[in-house]
Design an enzyme around this catalytic site. Structure first.
Site, PDB file in Angstrom:
ATOM      1  N   ASP A   1      90.321 115.822  43.458  1.00 30.29           N
ATOM      2  CA  ASP A   1      89.344 115.037  44.209  1.00 30.29           C
ATOM      3  C   ASP A   1      89.343 113.628  43.626  1.00 30.29           C
ATOM      4  O   ASP A   1      88.633 113.326  42.662  1.00 30.29           O
ATOM      5  CB  ASP A   1      87.958 115.670  44.117  1.00 30.29           C
ATOM      6  CG  ASP A   1      87.968 117.130  44.570  1.00 30.29           C
ATOM      7  OD1 ASP A   1      88.853 117.490  45.368  1.00 30.29           O
ATOM      8  OD2 ASP A   1      87.099 117.897  44.121  1.00 30.29           O
TER       9      ASP A   1
ATOM     10  N   SER B   1      92.315 119.971  47.629  1.00 32.06           N
ATOM     11  CA  SER B   1      91.984 118.628  47.155  1.00 32.06           C
ATOM     12  C   SER B   1      91.452 117.778  48.287  1.00 32.06           C
ATOM     13  O   SER B   1      91.568 118.124  49.459  1.00 32.06           O
ATOM     14  CB  SER B   1      93.243 117.962  46.569  1.00 32.06           C
ATOM     15  OG  SER B   1      93.825 118.755  45.562  1.00 32.06           O
TER      16      SER B   1
ATOM     17  N   SER C   1      91.137 121.483  41.819  1.00 34.15           N
ATOM     18  CA  SER C   1      91.068 120.599  42.980  1.00 34.15           C
ATOM     19  C   SER C   1      91.339 119.164  42.545  1.00 34.15           C
ATOM     20  O   SER C   1      90.868 118.713  41.503  1.00 34.15           O
ATOM     21  CB  SER C   1      89.685 120.691  43.635  1.00 34.15           C
ATOM     22  OG  SER C   1      89.660 120.006  44.869  1.00 34.15           O
TER      23      SER C   1
END
Length: 397
Positions: A304, A264, A302
């Site tokens: 983000d 991340s 992930s």
């Protein structure tokens, strides 16, 4: 446990690659999130002699009087396999009136409690009574490869101490704060920061331009996708690693652990430009451009997540206003949307450079279970980039 892996000392990307084009705007004096007036940051690392503990806390105070004067804010989730507590409140009201803490995934609870403890201590709350409204803002990335997450090493009192130590100095980068145990593009990652100053367009040349800055906690990506200034550095380094059996084996082990959880990145953007919440959501989205330049793809697992806030307006907290009988106005100043493009450009630039700084400043680490993650080899990066250095002037006939 950090260790120097090369004869080349760690340095920020501008020192390593002075000819690298990183946008059209100058940096602030520190090239750091703390260039935004009033913003304070502290990074606190936690480790152990046997290498099992490699975690930490990054604390951000958006303004000195954060509890009484809220900041307009906005968020953007490029991919949401992560956590940003308090985001619902920010998206509902457009207001940030909490410190921000970045840490590891399993440390969210301690960080959340730590912000409350800090607030109770700071706001002189009476015992048994909390008569103010605040939802702590905590973001995370997972350092499970290099850190024993089951140790729950972050304690609320450490968060209180970190917040109390927040200052306006240059943000410490690399294996620092919440980025202590993080990995970026299969190299040691962590904390990075950068800033830009945007000239005013209102004819007030005697006044300083607007500052916009980023702080990243970088823990994402595959080696082959890493690019610096458009150069496919990652593909080159990946091919070289394939010829080194020891490194190849280590990278294969890392890939087995990381491929099912790519990692991340948290990006915190701060500015003194007077932007309203919708504009700040748009600013937060532009962090994606900087991330993409370096090689971030927003993979399925992930996290983000990006948060942007502005100190350009002082918005009274609801607790300061007290009860009102009906709608009440507050005067604010905002940037004209038709003139916002330079801030968008600079957002991409500071995000890109902050990630480079995280990689360039991070040191090799041997951590949990003896796992070792190498730092980005700066000497080799410099050699490769030199082969691609062609100035615009050389190309223009």
């Amino acid at each position: 446990m950090s260790e120097q892996s090369s004869q080349t000392p760690r340095m920020r990307v501008r020192e390593l690659l002075p000819n690298l084009h990183l946008g059209d705007f100058p940096t602030g004096p520190l090239n750091s999130l703390t260039d935004v007036p009033g913003v304070k940051v502290n990074t606190l690392e936690l480790d152990s002699a046997d290498g099992t503990v490699n975690t930490g806390i990054t604390s951000i105070l958006p303004r000195e009087n954060w509890s009484k004067e809220a900041c307009y804010a906005g968020t953007f989730s490029f991919n949401g396999s992560g956590e940003l507590t308090g985001a619902h409140m920010i998206n509902e009201t457009g207001l940030l009136f909490s410190p921000i803490v970045l840490t590891g995934t399993l440390e969210i609870g301690a960080a959340h409690q730590g912000i409350f403890k800090y607030a109770i201590k700071t706001l002189d709350s009476k015992k048994g009574k909390v008569d103010w409204l605040m939802l702590p803002v905590v973001a995370e990335t997972c350092e499970a490869y290099l850190h024993d997450c089951t140790s729950f090493s972050v304690k609320p009192e450490y968060v209180v101490s970190s917040l109390e130590s927040a200052n306006t100095c240059t943000v410490r980068e690399g294996n620092t704060g919440g980025g202590t145990g993080m990995i970026c593009h299969r190299f040691k990652g962590g904390t990075g920061s950068s800033s830009r100053v945007i000239p005013r367009g209102d004819g007030k040349e005697n006044q300083k331009g607007y500052t916009i800055a980023a702080l990243v906690q970088a823990n994402y990506g595959k080696m082959k996708d890493l690019r610096i200034g458009g150069v496919p550095i990652g593909r080159i380094l990946c091919a070289e690693s394939e010829r080194d059996e020891a490194r190849k084996e280590a990278l294969e082990e890392l890939a087995r652990e990381k491929d099912h959880k790519d990692g991340s990145i948290i990006v915190i953007l701060a500015t003194d430009a007077p932007l309203h919440p919708l504009q700040l959501q748009r600013i937060a989205k532009r962090a994606t451009v900087g991330l993409a330049r370096v090689g971030g793809h927003g993979h399925n697992v992930s996290g983000d997540i990006f948060l942007a806030f502005s100190t350009g307006n002082s918005i009274p907290n609801i607790d300061v206003l007290g009860p009102r009988k009906g709608p009440t106005t507050v005067s604010i100043e905002v940037i004209d949307d038709s003139t916002i493009d330079n801030l968008f450009d600079a957002t991409a630039d500071v995000t890109e450079e902050a990630i480079y700084n995280a990689l360039c400043m991070a040191e090799t680490m041997t951590g949990y279970l003896g796992r070792k993650v190498e730092a980005l080899p700066l000497d080799r990066v410099k050699e490769i980039m030199a082969k691609f250095e062609v100035s615009v002037e050389d190309l223009v006939k």
